[in-house]
Motif scaffolding. Structure first.
Motif, PDB file in Angstrom:
ATOM      1  N   UNK A 285     -48.815  -8.907 -79.281  1.00 52.89           N
ATOM      2  CA  UNK A 285     -47.374  -8.982 -79.110  1.00 52.89           C
ATOM      3  C   UNK A 285     -47.024  -8.890 -77.632  1.00 52.89           C
ATOM      4  N   UNK A 286     -45.787  -9.187 -77.342  1.00 57.33           N
ATOM      5  CA  UNK A 286     -45.288  -8.992 -75.981  1.00 57.33           C
ATOM      6  C   UNK A 286     -44.204  -7.926 -76.013  1.00 57.33           C
ATOM      7  N   UNK A 287     -44.116  -7.187 -74.932  1.00 58.28           N
ATOM      8  CA  UNK A 287     -43.037  -6.202 -74.823  1.00 58.28           C
ATOM      9  C   UNK A 287     -42.559  -6.160 -73.378  1.00 58.28           C
ATOM     10  N   UNK A 288     -41.326  -5.757 -73.249  1.00 59.92           N
ATOM     11  CA  UNK A 288     -40.701  -5.711 -71.920  1.00 59.92           C
ATOM     12  C   UNK A 288     -41.106  -4.414 -71.229  1.00 59.92           C
ATOM     13  N   UNK A 289     -41.440  -4.518 -69.951  1.00 59.25           N
ATOM     14  CA  UNK A 289     -41.768  -3.337 -69.169  1.00 59.25           C
ATOM     15  C   UNK A 289     -40.910  -3.270 -67.910  1.00 59.25           C
TER      16      UNK A 289
ATOM     17  N   UNK B 127     -42.247 -12.915 -81.054  1.00 60.43           N
ATOM     18  CA  UNK B 127     -42.874 -12.468 -79.810  1.00 60.43           C
ATOM     19  C   UNK B 127     -44.275 -11.939 -80.108  1.00 60.43           C
ATOM     20  N   UNK B 128     -45.159 -12.843 -80.432  1.00 59.08           N
ATOM     21  CA  UNK B 128     -46.529 -12.450 -80.704  1.00 59.08           C
ATOM     22  C   UNK B 128     -47.103 -13.168 -81.894  1.00 59.08           C
ATOM     23  N   UNK B 129     -48.266 -12.716 -82.310  1.00 57.17           N
ATOM     24  CA  UNK B 129     -48.960 -13.384 -83.407  1.00 57.17           C
ATOM     25  C   UNK B 129     -50.000 -12.442 -83.990  1.00 57.17           C
TER      26      UNK B 129
END
Length: 904
Positions: A648-652, A693-695
Motif C-alpha cells: 500500500x501507499x501512505x502519506x508521510x 492505493x495499493x494491491x
C-alpha cells in the motif's frame, strides 16, 4: 501454417497483368504450339517438348514451388495462377535475412519505409497448428459419452441396490441420477505426472455422481465418488462427503428434475383450472395449457432456508418474446415440500398488492367487486413486440419524421429508429495474413500461444476453466475457474423482493449453447466443443468455446525519444479463450473478463416502484440488483510455497535537511510504499485498499529476482470490481459469504475445491459449502495458496437496457500481472516490434529495425464461410446423437423453471 523455407523475392514478372491473362495465355510460343501437334517430324516433336519445358519453367519461377508434385499439380495445369486477378495457393510471409544499414541484429530489416506487395497471393489457411502439451493426457478432461453410459450401466447393476429409475418416466419419489461428471484428481499426483509423464503414471480417473434418493423414508440428495475409471473390477463407489460442511443434502433443496416441472405445471393447472375465465378477463390472455397460451409462469428462489421446506413465489408473465420484461403483477406462494404433489398447496395469492389466503377468497373479491382491478391489462390488442430483438422499422435520418428545435435538439419522438449512414456495409474484421499464431490440441484440450500454455476443462456447474497455466515454461496458476455467480434483486413485489439467485444451481456449463459465428466471436476464431451431463442425456455443444488472437489496437509499450535506442514500440496482441473471457498478454499478464447481455428479470412498473429500479416501457421496469461472480485462482508462483503480500501507499510528513530554508521550508509531504505480509487466514478476507492505493500479491519469499524482490503476481482490480451490497439478508445469510469481499486468500485443500455448491441456492441458512469455514486461523506463510477473486456490477436499470443489457456496460474484470517475477519487461524479447533511428539529415525519413517481421505483408484471405447455426445435440451411448422432442421441449431444460406453461 506449412513451412516455407524459400525466401520471397519480388520478380519483374510480379506485376499486374493488364489484360487479366495468365502466363499460359500470354506466352506467344504456347500460342503457336498447337500448330505442331499434328506434325510427324522429329524436329517438330523436339520443339513441342521444348515448349512444355519452357511452360514448366515459367511457373516454377513465378510460383516458387517446393516439390515436383507441386509443379505437376492440377492447380498449375487446370487451376489458378499465383498472380494476377485470380486467387492462387497460399503465400508465406516474407522472411528477410540480414539487414541493410549496418544493424548487427540477426534477422532485422533496416529501411527507409514500408514496402508493399504489388500482387498478393492467397493467404495461408487460418487453421491452428498442432500444440504440444507437457503431458499426453489431460488430467481434467471431461468424461466421454461412452464413459458416462458405462457408469450409468454400472450404477444400474442390481448388486448396488440403488433401485434407479429413468428420468423420462420417473416421479419425485423415485431414485434418479441427477449428474455424472469427471472429478478433478489430487494436485500432488497430478503435478508429479505433469513434471515427468514418462516416469509417472497419470492420476487415476474418477467421476462424481449425484443421485436424488426420492424413495427413501427420509428423501435425500447424495454425492458419490465412482472409480477408478474406466469401469472395471476395481471400480468402487463411496459417498463424497469431505468437500461439504454437511453429510447429506436435504431433498427440498434438490436440483431441478423434469418430473418436478411436470408435476408443478399440472398442480397449477388443477388449482387454477376452475378460475381460468376470471384470469383471462383480468389479463386479456389465455392460459389453458395449450401451445397458443399467451400467459406463462416463472419462479424465483431460494425455495428453502435450511431444507425443512420447499416454498416458492410464482410470477405470471406474458408468454411472448422477452417474457421476463412483461410480468402482470400476479403472484402465488406455493408449498412444494416433499415428494407427493398431492400434498402441495397454495399459501398465498397477491394481485397488485392485494393479498388473498386462498383462490376462493380471490375469486370472491373478483365477483363481489371488492377487487381493485386494472382494466388496461385486459386489452387483448396490446403490442408486446417491443421486447423482441427484431430490428424495428426505420426512417431515414433526414426525413421529416424526426423534428428538431431551433437549438438543433430533437424535439420529440425519441423512439423513432433511423437508418444510420453506411450501416449497410459489413464492419471490419481481423485477418491473420501469415496464419494464426496459436496452437491447439483438440483431443487433449490444450492451447499454446507465444510462450503461454494451458489445459482446458469444462464442467456442468460453471463451464470453462483453465488448468496448468504456464508462461515461458513456468507454471503460474494450477487452476483458474469460475465458482459461483449471484444476482440479488430489490423491489416491492413478492418476486423481486425475494430473489437471490445462485447460478451454479442452474448449471452454467450445461446451459451453454453454440456461439454465433461472426457475432459471438471474430471470423477467424477456432471453436471447441463441450459435453456435459443432463438428466435428458449428454448435451454436446460443438461451438461452446472459441479461441482467437487480435491486435489490441495499441502498442504494448512505446516511447518517443531523441537518444539512440529510445524510440520504438512493441506491438500489442491478445489471445482470448472465450466462454468466459480469459485474455492473455505477451508480458505475462492475464485478464479475466466477464461481459453479460440478455433480458433482465423485469418487474411491473407503477410510479411508487421507482426507488427499486427504472421504467423501461408502459408498465415494465428493470429492478435494481447486484451481480457478483467468484473465481478461484490457485497460484503456483515458482512452486507451491507462496505467501500473501500487501503493498500500500501512505502519506508521510518528513523533514529533509538538504531542502533549502527558503519559501518551501524543510517540511515535506509525500507518499511512500509500505510492504507487509498477511500471515493468517483470518486476516485474508479482503477489500481493495481505499482509493485503490495499493494491491495484494501472491509471492514466493524463497525465490527472488535479480534485484532481491520476491517473485510474485499482483492482483489488480479491473473494470467494475465490486462486492455485494446487501449483507444480512436471510436469503443470502451464509450461502454466499464470499460475495462480501473483493477477494480472499486461503490455504489450498483438497477438501475445499469450491467456494460454493449447486445446492447452496436453496440452503442459505445451512449451506453444504460455507465459505467462512475455510478461514480457521491457519498460516499463509509459504503455503499452497488459493485466491478467491470477485467481479460483478451494481445494475441500476435504465431505458437502454431494453430489450437487453449491453456487453460494453455490463462488463467486469480483474487482472493478474507479474510483480518482480522477472528482472525486466520480457515483452522486449518479441520480434513484432520496431526501433526507429533518427535521420542524419533534417527532412529525411527515419530508418528502423523491424526484426524481420514485415507489418506491411499482405495476401488475399480465404472467403469466410457463410453463417450456419445448428441446434444442440443430445448424445447417447457411443456418441450417437438424437433429437429430444420438439424445439420447445428442448427449451425446457435450458429455461428451467424461469419460464414454463400451465399444465406443462
Amino acid at each position: 501454417m506449412p513451412a516455407h523455407t524459400n525466401e520471397y523475392k519480388p520478380l519483374e514478372t510480379d506485376l499486374p497483368d493488364p489484360d487479366g491473362l495468365n502466363c499460359q495465355e500470354k506466352d506467344p510460343k504456347l500460342e503457336r504450339s498447337h500448330i505442331f501437334l499434328g506434325l510427324s517430324s522429329v524436329s517438330s516433336w523436339l520443339l513441342c517438348i521444348s515448349l512444355v519445358f519452357n511452360f514448366l519453367c515459367c511457373f516454377l519461377i513465378l510460383r516458387n514451388p517446393q516439390s515436383l508434385s507441386e509443379i505437376l499439380s492440377t492447380s498449375i495445369f487446370g487451376g489458378e495462377s499465383w498472380y494476377g486477378p485470380i486467387l492462387g495457393p497460399p503465400v508465406p510471409a516474407p522472411a528477410t535475412k540480414g539487414s541493410q544499414g549496418g544493424s548487427n541484429l540477426e534477422g532485422n530489416t533496416r529501411g527507409k519505409g514500408p514496402t508493399t506487395n504489388a500482387s498478393p497471393g492467397r493467404c495461408v489457411s487460418p487453421q491452428a497448428q498442432q500444440a504440444s502439451p507437457p503431458a499426453p493426457l489431460n488430467p481434467w478432461a471431461s468424461l466421454t459419452t461412452t464413459e458416462t453410459q458405462e457408469i450409468q450401466s454400472w450404477l444400474s447393476s442390481p448388486v448396488l441396490s440403488l433401485n434407479l429409475s429413468s428420468p423420462f418416466n420417473s416421479s419425485l419419489s423415485d431414485n434418479v441420477i441427477f449428474m455424472i461428471e469427471a472429478y478433478p484428481p489430487p494436485k500432488n499426483t497430478t503435478l508429479a505426472y505433469l513434471q515427468d509423464p514418462d516416469s509417472n503414471s497419470p492420476p487415476e480417473r474418477y467421476a462424481r455422481v449425484t443421485i436424488h434418493h426420492g424413495s427413501r423414508e427420509e428423501p435425500v440428495v447424495k454425492d458419490y465418488l465412482v472409480g477408478p475409471l474406466p469401469v472395471g473390477e476395481k471400480t468402487t463407489m463411496r459417498p463424497l462427503e469431505e468437500i461439504y460442511h454437511r453429510k447429506e443434502v436435504p431433498f427440498n433443496s434438490r436440483g431441478l428434475e423434469m418430473s418436478q416441472l411436470m408435476s408443478l405445471g399440472a398442480f397449477v393447472g388443477r388449482e387454477f383450472g376452475p378460475v381460468v375465465g376470471v384470469l383471462e378477463e383480468l389479463f386479456g390472455g389465455t392460459m389453458r395449457g395449450l401451445p397458443n397460451d399467451t400467459l406463462g409462469m416463472g419462479m424465483v428462489g431460494p425455495f428453502s432456508f435450511d431444507g425443512n421446506f420447499r416454498r416458492l413465489w410464482m410470477t405470471w408473465r406474458r408468454n411472448v418474446a422477452g417474457s421476463w420484461l412483461n410480468p402482470v403483477n400476479f403472484y402465488q406462494y406455493i408449498d412444494t415440500s416433499g415428494t407427493d404433489p398431492g400434498t402441495w398447496k397454495i399459501l398465498k395469492i397477491v394481485y397488485h398488492d392485494q393479498i388473498f389466503p386462498t383462490i376462493t377468497s380471490f375469486v370472491e373479491a373478483f365477483n363481489n367487486g371488492t377487487l381493485v382491478r386494472y382494466p388496461s391489462q385486459s386489452d387483448p390488442t396490446k403490442d408486446y413486440t417491443w421486447a423482441q430483438r427484431k430490428r424495428p422499422n426505420t426512417v431515414n435520418s433526414n426525413t421529416s419524421s424526426i423534428s428538431y428545435n431551433e437549438s438543433g435538439k430533437r424535439s420529440s419522438n425519441f423512439t423513432v429508429a433511423i437508418d444510420r449512414d453506411l450501416d449497410d456495409l459489413p464492419g471490419p474484421r481481423s485477418v491473420s495474413f501469415s496464419g494464426v499464431r496459436y496452437r491447439v490440441d483438440k483431443e487433449r484440450g490444450y492451447v499454446s500461444w507465444l510462450g503461454w500454455g494451458m489445459y482446458l476443462g469444462f464442467e456442468r456447474d460453471m463451464g470453462l476453466g483453465l488448468w496448468d497455466v504456464r508462461f515461458r515454461g513456468e507454471r503460474i496458476i494450477y487452476q483458474l475457474a469460475p465458482q459461483e455467480a449471484i444476482a440479488q434483486y430489490g423491489g416491492s413485489d413478492p418476486a423481486q423482493a425475494t430473489t437471490a439467485w445462485l447460478d451454479r444451481y442452474f448449471g452454467m456449463g450445461a446451459r451453454v449453447r453454440n456461439m454465433i459465428p461472426h457475432y459471438d466471436c471474430p471470423q477467424e476464431s477456432l471453436y471447441l466443443p463441450a459435453t456435459t451431463y443432463s438428466m435428458l442425456g449428454s448435451v454436446h455443444v460443438e461451438r461452446a468455446i472459441c479461441i482467437f488472437e487480435q491486435d489490441s489496437g495499441k502498442p504494448l509499450s512505446r516511447h518517443t525519444g531523441d537518444a539512440e535506442g529510445e524510440f520504438g514500440a512493441v506491438k500489442g496482441y491478445v489471445l482470448t479463450v472465450r466462454s468466459f473471457d480469459y485474455n492473455f498478454y505477451l508480458d505475462g499478464t492475464i485478464e479475466v473478463r466477464l461481459s453479460a447481455s440478455g433480458y433482465m428479470q423485469g418487474g411491473y412498473w407503477r410510479p411508487d416502484k421507482d426507488p427499486y429500479g427504472g421504467r423501461i416501457h408502459e408498465v415494465s421496469m428493470g429492478n435494481l440488483h447486484d451481480h457478483v461472480i467468484n473465481y478461484k485462482v490457485d497460484f503456483d508462483i515458482a512452486g507451491t510455497s507462496n505467501s500473501l503480500q500487501k503493498i500500500t501507499t501512505q502519506v508521510e510528513h518528513i523533514t529533509y535537511p538538504w531542502l533549502d530554508d527558503d519559501y518551501w521550508g524543510q517540511d515535506h509531504v509525500q507518499q511512500k510504499i509500505v510492504r507487509e505480509y498477511i500471515a493468517n487466514e483470518d486476516d485474508a478476507l479482503l477489500k481493495h485498499p481505499p482509493n485503490f492505493q495499493g494491491l495484494y500479491a501472491v509471492v514466493n519469499q524463497e525465490e527472488r529476482n535479480r534485484w532481491g524482490y520476491p517473485r510474485g503476481y499482483a492482483i489488480h482490480p479491473g473494470q467494475s470490481s465490486v462486492h455485494n451490497t446487501v449483507v444480512g439478508s436471510k436469503r443470502l445469510l451464509n450461502n454466499a459469504n464470499w460475495a462480501r469481499y473483493n477477494l480472499a486468500v486461503s490455504r489450498r485443500k483438497e477438501t475445499e475445491p469450491s467456494s460454493s455448491s449447486m445446492w447452496n441456492l436453496h440452503l442459505p441458512g445451512a449451506p453444504p459449502v460455507d465459505f467462512h469455514k475455510f478461514f480457521d486461523g491457519e498460516s499463509l506463510t509459504q503455503e499452497d495458496l488459493v485466491a478467491w477473486i470477485n467481479v460483478g456490477m451494481h445494475h441500476l436499470p435504465q431505458a437502454e437496457d431494453s430489450p437487453n443489457t449491453k456487453t460494453n456496460i455490463a462488463t467486469s474484470s480483474f487482472i493478474l500481472t507479474p510483480l518482480n517475477y522477472f528482472d525486466y519487461d520480457v515483452s522486449m524479447e518479441l520480434k513484432n516490434a520496431i526501433l526507429l533511428h533518427e535521420p542524419a539529415n533534417p527532412g529525411e525519413l527515419y530508418s528502423y529495425d523491424d526484426y524481420g517481421v514485415k507489418q506491411d505483408f499482405t495476401c488475399l484471405p480465404e472467403s469466410p464461410a457463410p453463417l450456419e447455426y445448428g441446434a444442440t445435440q443430445w448424445l447417447e451411448g457411443e456418441g450417437g446423437s438424437h433429437a429430444m422432442g420438439s424445439a420447445g421441449s428442448l427449451r425446457d431444460p435450458a429455461d428451467m423453471y424461469l419460464r414454463f406453461k400451465l399444465g406443462a
